[in-house]
Scaffold this motif. Sequence first.
Motif, mmCIF file in Angstrom:
data_model
loop_
_atom_site.group_PDB
_atom_site.id
_atom_site.type_symbol
_atom_site.label_atom_id
_atom_site.label_comp_id
_atom_site.label_asym_id
_atom_site.label_seq_id
_atom_site.Cartn_x
_atom_site.Cartn_y
_atom_site.Cartn_z
ATOM 1 N N CYS A 42 -28.672 8.072 11.972
ATOM 2 C CA CYS A 42 -28.429 7.787 13.390
ATOM 3 C C CYS A 42 -29.511 6.860 13.944
ATOM 4 N N GLY A 43 -30.750 7.059 13.510
ATOM 5 C CA GLY A 43 -31.822 6.193 13.960
ATOM 6 C C GLY A 43 -31.631 4.757 13.501
ATOM 7 N N TRP A 44 -31.278 4.569 12.230
ATOM 8 C CA TRP A 44 -31.033 3.226 11.705
ATOM 9 C C TRP A 44 -29.808 2.597 12.354
ATOM 10 N N LEU A 45 -28.788 3.418 12.606
ATOM 11 C CA LEU A 45 -27.585 2.897 13.269
ATOM 12 C C LEU A 45 -27.903 2.447 14.684
ATOM 13 N N LEU A 46 -28.713 3.215 15.388
ATOM 14 C CA LEU A 46 -29.073 2.847 16.754
ATOM 15 C C LEU A 46 -29.837 1.521 16.764
ATOM 16 N N ALA A 47 -30.707 1.326 15.778
ATOM 17 C CA ALA A 47 -31.513 0.104 15.734
ATOM 18 C C ALA A 47 -30.674 -1.109 15.362
ATOM 19 N N PHE A 48 -30.055 -1.080 14.193
ATOM 20 C CA PHE A 48 -29.331 -2.263 13.721
ATOM 21 C C PHE A 48 -27.930 -2.365 14.330
ATOM 22 N N GLY A 49 -27.337 -1.224 14.672
ATOM 23 C CA GLY A 49 -26.040 -1.276 15.336
ATOM 24 C C GLY A 49 -26.126 -1.940 16.687
ATOM 25 N N THR A 50 -27.220 -1.691 17.405
ATOM 26 C CA THR A 50 -27.413 -2.316 18.713
ATOM 27 C C THR A 50 -27.538 -3.828 18.570
ATOM 28 N N ILE A 51 -28.316 -4.274 17.587
ATOM 29 C CA ILE A 51 -28.516 -5.711 17.381
ATOM 30 C C ILE A 51 -27.195 -6.403 17.066
ATOM 31 N N VAL A 52 -26.460 -5.852 16.107
ATOM 32 C CA VAL A 52 -25.210 -6.491 15.684
ATOM 33 C C VAL A 52 -24.110 -6.272 16.710
ATOM 34 N N GLY A 53 -24.065 -5.083 17.299
ATOM 35 C CA GLY A 53 -23.005 -4.763 18.246
ATOM 36 C C GLY A 53 -23.052 -5.571 19.515
ATOM 37 N N ARG A 54 -24.213 -6.104 19.867
ATOM 38 C CA ARG A 54 -24.312 -6.958 21.052
ATOM 39 C C ARG A 54 -23.794 -8.363 20.784
ATOM 40 N N ARG A 55 -23.609 -8.697 19.541
ATOM 41 C CA ARG A 55 -23.151 -10.043 19.206
ATOM 42 C C ARG A 55 -21.653 -10.085 18.921
ATOM 43 N N ILE A 56 -21.087 -9.025 18.373
ATOM 44 C CA ILE A 56 -19.669 -9.049 18.001
ATOM 45 C C ILE A 56 -18.896 -8.027 18.832
ATOM 46 N N THR A 57 -17.581 -8.141 18.806
ATOM 47 C CA THR A 57 -16.734 -7.240 19.577
ATOM 48 C C THR A 57 -16.709 -5.852 18.957
ATOM 49 N N ALA A 58 -16.297 -4.873 19.747
ATOM 50 C CA ALA A 58 -16.223 -3.498 19.252
ATOM 51 C C ALA A 58 -15.277 -3.365 18.061
ATOM 52 N N PRO A 59 -14.053 -3.945 18.102
ATOM 53 C CA PRO A 59 -13.187 -3.860 16.916
ATOM 54 C C PRO A 59 -13.815 -4.503 15.684
ATOM 55 N N SER A 60 -14.492 -5.638 15.883
ATOM 56 C CA SER A 60 -15.151 -6.296 14.758
ATOM 57 C C SER A 60 -16.287 -5.436 14.218
ATOM 58 N N PHE A 61 -17.003 -4.775 15.107
ATOM 59 C CA PHE A 61 -18.097 -3.898 14.699
ATOM 60 C C PHE A 61 -17.577 -2.758 13.826
ATOM 61 N N LEU A 62 -16.496 -2.126 14.268
ATOM 62 C CA LEU A 62 -15.920 -1.022 13.502
ATOM 63 C C LEU A 62 -15.379 -1.506 12.159
ATOM 64 N N ALA A 63 -14.750 -2.681 12.161
ATOM 65 C CA ALA A 63 -14.242 -3.236 10.912
ATOM 66 C C ALA A 63 -15.381 -3.557 9.955
ATOM 67 N N LEU A 64 -16.474 -4.096 10.492
ATOM 68 C CA LEU A 64 -17.634 -4.405 9.656
ATOM 69 C C LEU A 64 -18.209 -3.139 9.041
ATOM 70 N N LEU A 65 -18.326 -2.084 9.821
ATOM 71 C CA LEU A 65 -18.814 -0.807 9.293
ATOM 72 C C LEU A 65 -17.922 -0.308 8.165
ATOM 73 N N ALA A 66 -16.610 -0.388 8.370
ATOM 74 C CA ALA A 66 -15.677 0.095 7.354
ATOM 75 C C ALA A 66 -15.779 -0.719 6.069
ATOM 76 N N VAL A 67 -15.819 -2.031 6.209
ATOM 77 C CA VAL A 67 -15.859 -2.905 5.034
ATOM 78 C C VAL A 67 -17.156 -2.729 4.260
ATOM 79 N N THR A 68 -18.276 -2.692 4.960
ATOM 80 C CA THR A 68 -19.549 -2.550 4.260
ATOM 81 C C THR A 68 -19.711 -1.154 3.656
ATOM 82 N N GLY A 69 -19.192 -0.143 4.347
ATOM 83 C CA GLY A 69 -19.216 1.197 3.768
ATOM 84 C C GLY A 69 -18.399 1.273 2.497
#
Length: 238
Positions: free
Chosen positions: A83-110
């Motif tokens: 959760c700590g790592w997600l809060l740090a890097f998720g915030t950085i990336v999530g401010r640049r891309i849309t919410a659907p793109s963010f969720l898709a990126l998480l799914a693909v990389t996972g």
Amino acid sequence: MSQDQPIYNGPRVVLAVLAILVAVHVARSYIGDADDEWVILANAFIPARYAGRILPGGDIAKATSFFTHIALHGDLTHLLMNCGWLLAFGTIVGRRITAPSFLALLAVTGAAGAALFLACNWALAQPMVGASGAISGLMGAAVRFIFLPEGFDQASGGAARTRCMTLAQVLRDSRARLMIISWVVINLLFGLLLGQFFTAGGIAWEAHLGGFFAGLLLFAWFDRAQPAGAPTADPAVH
């Protein structure tokens, strides 16, 4: 500081993902051990499933566990770290891309992290759980823009945006190369040599590296900064 200013003013999609991870972990604490074991075996990523081992979830889990393992964690420490790592890097990336793109990126990389784990551990019966492979993908994605001259402005939601660095530009940037090499070395060191001292089940370094390089290589497909073909200056590299 205004009393009305929120503690966290980052993307709501990051908070939503955090809430899901916590809710799943809390829910598992209220079910019996037998039911929790079924949840793990049906949703964790288990290489033995693809070598013919019959496990809960059946053939459906061969597809779904590439993604469902992200929501499961071994213990509270594992959850809080992710959760700590997600809060740090998720915030950085999530401010640049849309919410659907963010969720898709998480799914693909996972899924990419799980795929590399499978390739390196064929027929292994030990379950692999956790969001760290997907979060490593966010780290890899961040490499594509945080070293641009205006990269931190983009990461904080600034209006001035350029397209992310190309892979060639990443390789020419000494800071990006250092981050990539450091992440590889850290994961090999802890995964192969020191992981057993930190967690009983070991560290799934393969998932970390698979997710990281998927985020690094594929981020441009999820990036909203500039439409394809828009003019962009070649960023300074070091």
